[in-house]
Design a protein around this motif. Structure first.
Motif, PDB file in Angstrom:
ATOM      1  N   ASP A  25       0.841  -1.208   0.000  1.00  0.00           N
ATOM      2  CA  ASP A  25       0.000   0.000   0.000  1.00  0.00           C
ATOM      3  C   ASP A  25       0.869   1.248   0.000  1.00  0.00           C
ATOM      4  OD1 ASP A  25      -2.179  -1.608   0.153  1.00  0.00           O
ATOM      5  OD2 ASP A  25      -2.415  -1.403   2.333  1.00  0.00           O
ATOM      6  N   ASN A  26       0.370   2.284  -0.631  1.00  0.00           N
ATOM      7  CA  ASN A  26       1.094   3.567  -0.638  1.00  0.00           C
ATOM      8  C   ASN A  26       1.444   4.031   0.773  1.00  0.00           C
ATOM      9  OD1 ASN A  26       0.738   3.510  -3.346  1.00  0.00           O
ATOM     10  ND2 ASN A  26      -0.469   5.391  -3.491  1.00  0.00           N
ATOM     11  N   GLN A  27       0.475   3.846   1.683  1.00  0.00           N
ATOM     12  CA  GLN A  27       0.685   4.355   3.039  1.00  0.00           C
ATOM     13  C   GLN A  27       1.898   3.698   3.696  1.00  0.00           C
ATOM     14  OE1 GLN A  27      -1.180   6.985   4.204  1.00  0.00           O
ATOM     15  NE2 GLN A  27       0.488   7.038   5.705  1.00  0.00           N
ATOM     16  N   TYR A  30       4.899   5.447   2.334  1.00  0.00           N
ATOM     17  CA  TYR A  30       5.072   6.759   2.969  1.00  0.00           C
ATOM     18  C   TYR A  30       5.647   6.595   4.377  1.00  0.00           C
ATOM     19  CZ  TYR A  30       1.831   8.757  -0.508  1.00  0.00           C
ATOM     20  OH  TYR A  30       1.210   9.173  -1.665  1.00  0.00           O
ATOM     21  N   ASP A  31       5.110   5.617   5.077  1.00  0.00           N
ATOM     22  CA  ASP A  31       5.460   5.477   6.497  1.00  0.00           C
ATOM     23  C   ASP A  31       6.874   4.909   6.700  1.00  0.00           C
ATOM     24  OD1 ASP A  31       3.056   6.481   7.226  1.00  0.00           O
ATOM     25  OD2 ASP A  31       2.200   4.593   7.946  1.00  0.00           O
ATOM     26  N   LYS A 515       7.244  14.924   7.395  1.00  0.00           N
ATOM     27  CA  LYS A 515       6.846  13.523   7.169  1.00  0.00           C
ATOM     28  C   LYS A 515       8.068  12.622   7.182  1.00  0.00           C
ATOM     29  CE  LYS A 515       2.609  13.959   4.427  1.00  0.00           C
ATOM     30  NZ  LYS A 515       2.052  13.885   3.063  1.00  0.00           N
ATOM     31  N   ASN A 591       1.234   5.836  13.972  1.00  0.00           N
ATOM     32  CA  ASN A 591       0.527   4.980  13.014  1.00  0.00           C
ATOM     33  C   ASN A 591       1.142   3.577  12.939  1.00  0.00           C
ATOM     34  OD1 ASN A 591      -1.558   4.568  11.181  1.00  0.00           O
ATOM     35  ND2 ASN A 591      -0.271   5.054   9.404  1.00  0.00           N
TER      36      ASN A 591
END
Lengths: 593, 93
Positions: A25-27, A30-31, A515, A591
């Motif tokens: 997943d993209n998330q 990113y994470d 981020k 997260n």
């Protein structure tokens, strides 16, 4: 789908030689970015708590990253994560060069290897095609023999990562070698590979990765390459790191004779300045690297001529720390470790422990490395687990636990990982970083010695040291996840600003500096969570007794109280509780859960 | 006047072709004047370790007095037998 990534990873089950392809997943990207971040995420996903690192259930994970394949300088790097057989906590190790590019071009961002093959095999991956090939004829061969035979059999369009005899024999500090001269050396990743009956991995992909703004990335590539040839990398480009020894010895920060002393009387013979004058052969580069820190040295005596890559940690661990002052011996010992596929730091520190244990009568063996042949024999005995070598192949922590007699007080490891050659007694940020590092005594996961060398005025302030060390650890996690070489880090004017801009230009998605900073913090918290789930306790964050009590130095900074104070402050800045555990709300805020 | 020791490490040592030198200086001295004296004693360092125009150490090098403590002041106050260490500013390895 994020540009710059393949957005999928390969899971191989060696139990039945099957595989599956999973989307990322993209998330998650990113994470965790990639590299050490993504490999940590996958390790948590595929691990069982309290598993045995050398049993099939322990996954072995290879990860490329966002920057891999972009041709930005120093970015041909990959990360490996597994549960370490040395520490029983997270084991992560990095390596570099063509293997990383070709791994990414197979069409996968990561490779998760589970289970155990019932026969000796190698895995060949090319453009989403996966084959399991017999490797019984390679078993027993050294790393260079293995790579040579694979190039003949499969071809030079592939890159290879392999283990040597040390990995096959489950030496707990065995590494994984690739591209001739590179090794993911630390935490015993090679032993995990050997436990799976996996001799080698061949990757030969040519799937191109799309980049959102290739024109700008190309322009940055040129600018960064130019910067990488500037003053901020001069040492790495010109002399390499072996020159660290003369300064550290002068400052009495060079671990000598199993860290019993901090100054080596015969260091002049093995200092980089002498090696460069009398043993320099050539220089080498990783793929896509403009710095070229690798320096190859050659013996100059009348025995068989031997060439080996040397850097500071190897010359110190296999030199001063075991009382060796003959550069020819160090070159041959380093070469032998590479051929056997064994970490030179852990090898040297473990031998140093054995010498002291022998001198104290804690082991019955008389350890004699007074001649080169005897040292090389001992290294071979470790790799093949022969006689005393069988005890030493488990590393200093388990070996000391095994023989008892308070020998753990001079077993120079943190969490089981042997300490590199910076004496932490007068380097407080390094002392803290080694103590709290999730992988054990690693100097590269925070680069904290850089804080010590550039901030002498903070030496007695545990709060500031803790804050700077935490920030440096988070930055290192980002560097190891994107992945840049740490030797490039001072070429940036503003690391986070420039790196987040590059991230956005490759992916096409806005990625702010904040981020990116948060990702570094998240990755370190997830590594810590892995350790907590595998039995970590506060007392694991410490240094060996020798470094806290015994001192031949007049003005030792580090004491048990001072270290505890730094650790307390470090937990505070991490927003962990007083025992070093991560509160649920912190995990939620990051997260992670 | 006092006598101090200048110690070279790494590439600075290779260029100077010497581990250390002794120089005589005033007890209080401007950093730029000290570096000019070092450059005069070891001209090979000019352009490589010492910036030719500014007479400062190049970014690749650090100064330390009797250890790794950085020199931050333009005016230095030294004692007889002090050591000035010149070493790489890149600590990695």
């Amino acid at each position: 789908m994020l540009q710059g990534y393949n957005n999928k990873y390969l899971v191989i089950n060696l139990n039945d030689h099957s595989f599956e392809i999973n989307k990322i997943d993209n998330q998650i990207l990113y994470d965790y970015i990639g590299g050490t971040g993504l490999s940590t995420y996958l390790l948590n996903k595929y691990s069982e708590s309290n598993s045995n690192p050398l049993k099939p259930e322990n996954p072995l994970i290879f990860c490329s990253s966002l920057l891999t394949g972009t041709r930005l300088t120093t970015t041909s790097k990959f990360a490996i994560a597994t549960k370490s057989p040395l520490t029983n906590f997270i084991g992560d190790s990095m390596s570099s060069s063509h293997f990383s590019d070709k791994l990414k071009k197979t069409g996968f961002d990561a490779l998760v290897i589970r289970g155990k093959s019932n026969k000796k095999i190698l895995i060949q991956i090319s453009n989403s095609n996966i084959e399991f090939l017999d490797a019984s004829n390679l078993w027993g061969k050294t790393t260079s023999q293995t790579e040579f035979e694979l190039k003949n059999k499969i071809g030079t369009k592939f890159s290879y990562a392999c283990i040597g005899p040390a990995g096959e024999n489950l030496v707990r500090f065995a590494g994984i070698k690739n591209d001739g001269g590179r090794m993911a050396a630390r935490t015993g990743v090679g032993a995990v590979m050997g436990s799976k009956n996996l001799k080698a991995i061949a990757v030969g992909g040519n799937i191109e990765i799309s980049i959102y703004n290739p024109k700008k990335i190309n322009s940055i590539r040129k600018e960064l390459s130019h910067k990488s040839l500037g003053e901020s990398t001069e040492k790495y480009r010109t002399t390499g790191t072996t020159i660290n020894m003369s300064l550290l010895n002068r400052l009495e920060m060079l671990p000598t004779n199993n860290f019993a002393e901090s100054k080596f009387a015969k260091s002049e013979y093995i200092e980089g300045e002498n090696l460069i004058k009398n043993h320099f052969d050539s220089k080498a580069h990783c793929a896509n690297c403009t710095i070229g820190c690798e320096k190859i040295f050659v013996t100059n005596d009348n025995k068989n001529s031997t060439k080996s890559r040397l850097e500071f940690q190897t010359t110190a661990s296999l030199g001063a720390n075991i009382g060796i002052s003959n550069p020819n011996t160090i070159i041959r010992a380093a070469k032998l470790c590479d051929e056997l596929g064994m970490d030179t730091i852990s090898t040297g520190v473990t031998i140093a422990w054995a010498i002291e244990a022998s001198q104290k009568g804690h082991i019955s063996n008389n350890i004699d490395i007074s001649s080169e042949s005897k040292l090389l024999k001992l290294i071979n005995d470790i790799a093949y687990r022969r006689s005393l070598g069988n005890l030493l192949a488990d590393g200093t922590k388990l070996a000391a636990d095994n023989i008892g007699k308070k020998s753990s007080s001079y077993a120079m490891n943190v969490k089981g990982l042997e300490i590199p050659s910076y004496d932490p007694r007068n380097l407080p940020a390094l002392a803290l970083a080694l103590s709290v590092s999730t992988k054990g005594a690693c100097h590269n996961r925070a680069s904290a010695y850089d804080i010590d060398f550039n901030n002498k005025n903070i030496y007695e302030d545990p709060k500031i040291i803790a804050k700077k060390t935490k920030l440096s650890e988070d930055t290192s996690a980002v560097i190891d996840s994107l992945i840049w070489c740490k030797f490039l880090r001072k070429s940036f004017d503003d690391f986070y600003l420039e790196s987040s801009n590059i991230y956005s230009l490759i992916t096409g998605e806005d990625f702010s500096e904040n981020k990116m900073k948060l990702a570094g913090e998240r990755i370190n918290n997830l590594k810590k969570l892995f350790n907590i789930n595998n039995g970590w306790k506060r007392s694991d964050d410490s240094l060996p007794e020798r470094l806290l009590k015994n001192s031949n130095q007049k003005s030792q900074i580090i004491s048990k109280n001072f270290l505890d104070s730094m650790i307390n402050n470090y937990y505070h800045f991490r927003e962990w509780d007083n025992n070093g555990n991560i509160p649920k709300n912190k995990l939620e805020a990051l997260n992670i859960i | 006047m006092i006598k101090i020791k200048i110690e070279f490490f790494g590439r600075a040592r290779l260029i100077a072709d010497q581990e250390y030198i002794y120089i005589d200086i005033e007890k209080q001295i401007m950093e730029i004047d000290l570096i000019k004296i070092i450059a005069s004693a070891k001209p090979a360092l000019l352009g490589e370790v010492i910036d030719r125009k500014t007479f400062r150490l190049k970014k690749s090098y650090n100064f330390g007095i009797n250890g790794i403590k950085n020199v931050n002041n333009d005016i230095m106050c030294l004692n007889n037998d002090d050591s000035i260490l010149i070493f790489s500013s890149q600590s990695g390895g």
